[in-house]
Every structure is written in C-alpha cells, then in structure tokens.
Design a protein around this motif. Sequence first.
Motif, mmCIF file in Angstrom:
data_model
loop_
_atom_site.group_PDB
_atom_site.id
_atom_site.type_symbol
_atom_site.label_atom_id
_atom_site.label_comp_id
_atom_site.label_asym_id
_atom_site.label_seq_id
_atom_site.Cartn_x
_atom_site.Cartn_y
_atom_site.Cartn_z
ATOM 1 N N LEU A 284 0.810 -1.221 0.000
ATOM 2 C CA LEU A 284 0.000 0.000 0.000
ATOM 3 C C LEU A 284 0.842 1.271 0.000
ATOM 4 C CD1 LEU A 284 -2.815 -1.021 2.538
ATOM 5 C CD2 LEU A 284 -2.804 -1.236 0.046
ATOM 6 N N GLY A 285 2.158 1.112 0.188
ATOM 7 C CA GLY A 285 3.023 2.284 0.221
ATOM 8 C C GLY A 285 2.760 3.171 1.419
ATOM 9 N N VAL A 286 2.491 2.548 2.572
ATOM 10 C CA VAL A 286 2.146 3.265 3.800
ATOM 11 C C VAL A 286 3.147 2.900 4.881
ATOM 12 C CG1 VAL A 286 0.365 3.563 5.574
ATOM 13 C CG2 VAL A 286 -0.295 3.313 3.184
ATOM 14 N N HIS A 287 3.440 3.841 5.784
ATOM 15 C CA HIS A 287 4.384 3.580 6.865
ATOM 16 C C HIS A 287 3.906 2.378 7.692
ATOM 17 C CE1 HIS A 287 6.773 4.090 10.518
ATOM 18 N NE2 HIS A 287 7.537 4.940 9.840
ATOM 19 N N PRO A 288 4.821 1.464 8.027
ATOM 20 C CA PRO A 288 4.430 0.249 8.768
ATOM 21 C C PRO A 288 3.694 0.537 10.071
ATOM 22 C CG PRO A 288 6.666 0.034 7.941
ATOM 23 C CD PRO A 288 6.243 1.435 7.644
ATOM 24 N N TYR A 289 4.024 1.643 10.739
ATOM 25 C CA TYR A 289 3.353 1.929 12.003
ATOM 26 C C TYR A 289 1.882 2.257 11.787
ATOM 27 C CZ TYR A 289 2.543 3.686 16.719
ATOM 28 O OH TYR A 289 2.061 3.870 17.989
ATOM 29 N N ARG A 290 1.566 2.963 10.703
ATOM 30 C CA ARG A 290 0.157 3.228 10.380
ATOM 31 C C ARG A 290 -0.583 1.927 10.100
ATOM 32 N NH1 ARG A 290 -1.518 7.087 5.907
ATOM 33 N NH2 ARG A 290 -3.512 6.661 6.904
ATOM 34 N N ILE A 291 0.088 1.004 9.436
ATOM 35 C CA ILE A 291 -0.532 -0.294 9.157
ATOM 36 C C ILE A 291 -0.758 -1.066 10.453
ATOM 37 C CG2 ILE A 291 -0.208 -2.521 8.012
ATOM 38 C CD1 ILE A 291 -0.885 -0.219 6.125
ATOM 39 N N LYS A 292 0.194 -0.972 11.367
ATOM 40 C CA LYS A 292 0.044 -1.647 12.666
ATOM 41 C C LYS A 292 -1.223 -1.160 13.371
ATOM 42 C CE LYS A 292 2.390 -2.297 17.105
ATOM 43 N NZ LYS A 292 3.622 -2.022 17.890
ATOM 44 N N LEU A 293 -1.423 0.172 13.390
ATOM 45 C CA LEU A 293 -2.617 0.734 14.027
ATOM 46 C C LEU A 293 -3.885 0.317 13.279
ATOM 47 C CD1 LEU A 293 -1.376 4.360 14.843
ATOM 48 C CD2 LEU A 293 -1.509 2.395 16.391
#
Length: 342
Positions: A284-293
């Motif tokens: 998704l090209g998104v920061h891993p921390y945002r994905i974690k949340l």
Amino acid sequence: MDTQSALQAIKEETLAPIYLVFGTENYLIDKIKAAFLNRLQLQKDDLDLVFFDMEEDLVNVAVAEAEALPLFSVEDKRLVFVENCFFLTAEKKTNLPEHDFTDLLAYLNHPSETAVMVFFAPYEKLDERKKITKALKKQAVLIEAQPLSEKAAEDYIKRSVEASGLVMDRQTLALFIQLTDLDITKSMNELNKLQLYAGAKKEISQSELLALIPKSLDHNLFDLTDHLLQGRTEQALRLYQDLLLQGEETIKLNAVLISQLRLFLQTQILMKLGYQQSNIAKSLGVHPYRIKLAMQQVRKFSPKRLQQLYDRLIENDYLVKTGKMDKELLFELTVLEAADHF
C-alpha cells in the motif's frame, strides 16, 4: 555505515576528508552535525566552520573554501558543511543554481588534508546514474541517516526515555510512542519538552502527556473514525465541533476520513489473504506503524460495517460538492446514522 557506527567513528577515529550523509531522518542528521562540531571543538560562528546551501550557493565556492587553510581549528582542519545537495537526486527543481562540477570532481580525487567536507543529501533516494553521484559515493565515507525500522525506532525511543530519567508506566510510554508517530525527530523534540516540564519530579502521567503533546489532525481523525464505527455519537459530535473550532473544513475532514476508511478496508482484505504487516505496508506504500494501528482497528469491525461508513462518506462528498445539502448538517446526520447502524 549506519548512524551509530558513524557517530563512534567521528568521535574516536581519524577523520576522513569527505563524507556523504544521506537519508531523511532529521534528528540523526543533526546528531551527525553535532558530532563533527564536538570533535573539532567548533562553534557555529567560528571562522573554520562554513555552511553552504546548494539551493542557493554554488558548489565551486564550497570547494574553494575547503581548499583554504584553517585558522584556529583544534586539529588544523576546516569543517565545510554542504547542505541540500539536490543535484545528487533525479528530482527536477526550477529557479535553483546551475552547478558546474569540474572543480568538485577534481577535488574528490585530491582532497585537502586540512579540511573535512561533509555533503548532506536529505532525500530518500540518490540518482545512481549521475556522474557526480557515482564520484562522490566512491570517494566519500557514506553515512546513512534513513528512518529506522519500526522495531529499531521503538527501541530507540524507549532507550531515550529511560536515559532521560523520566518515569512513565507502560501505558504512558505506549501513548507517547503513538502521539509521536514513532518518528525519531518528533519524539526527541517532545522528550525535551517533557523533561523541562517534569523537572525534579521526573514522573509523567497520561493526562500530562496529552496536555503537553496535542493530538495531530491525523490522530484526531483516527479517533473520530473509531467513534463513528463504534457508534459513539456524543464523542464523535464533540470532536467534530472541536475540529471546526480549530479551523478545519468539513469537506477536508470528510476526505481524510474516506482515505482512512479506504486504508482500513484494504488492510482488512490483505490480512484475510494472509499478508503480514510489512507486506501490507509495502503493497500500500504506507508507513508500517500506520498499518500496525490499522490492523489493530479493523479486527474490531466487520467488512460490512467498514463498507457502510465508507459508502456514506463517499455519498456525502458528492452531495456537498454538487450543492445538494449543507456540509455540516450532512456530516452531523452521518454521525447519527452511524450510531443507528451500530
């Protein structure tokens, strides 16, 4: 080399004539600058320290300064910081200096023994095809200042909090990491603020943390999304009104919520396909921390629930932009409708 190794080398080893610092983590870049200044015992107004901005100054002037003899430096060296080296990237910029690299290329082959020249490229990627990039990477000591991985960043923040002497319980520390988005630069800036506030008492509570580190728009919208999905009408309306008082526009809020719901839906689909956090972030090209949340959030809701709210927000966007309904009234109706569907 990584930043930690570089800091140790700058402190203890013989300094090289040329360094190239690349990456976007400003906090690490600032630490590297400070390490050079400490090693050569230079202040920002010393004659043996010179700064050049490649978006304003010509690179051949920087080379000329590196070739000049030092005056008062402890190790008989000049320190030349060459910042914003955009010419090492593929990025096209207008109204910037046209650099002639003839002098620099010659200098790279025969650098001055009385200067330390440090090039800073605060960018994610360098253009490896360019002659100047190849030459500089070949001759310079390379220092990487890229953002740390999620695990490394979390460990770094935890160690920094411990080293600061501040006392936080586990929940407060987790909240600190969340409020600073696992961003090293932001975390260290906020940590300094917390130290000043805590003073001799050292301990920081969750309520103090929330008062000292205001939530960003992204955090508020994350909370607003959760309120809507959970059917918490009163909290959602109160937060929406607070955001309006802060000058936010309903159309903008609706658009960001759409983006947030889209991320939730995409994350949920990829999780069902067996994707792990790192794979989802990369896809998704998104920061891993945002994905974690997002992964923590979507486990609470069915795909139908997420889709219902997403579709309603899309419809809101259409109704407002076509002038068919008042934007604020429509959003408030959406909050009430979300509670009914819960």
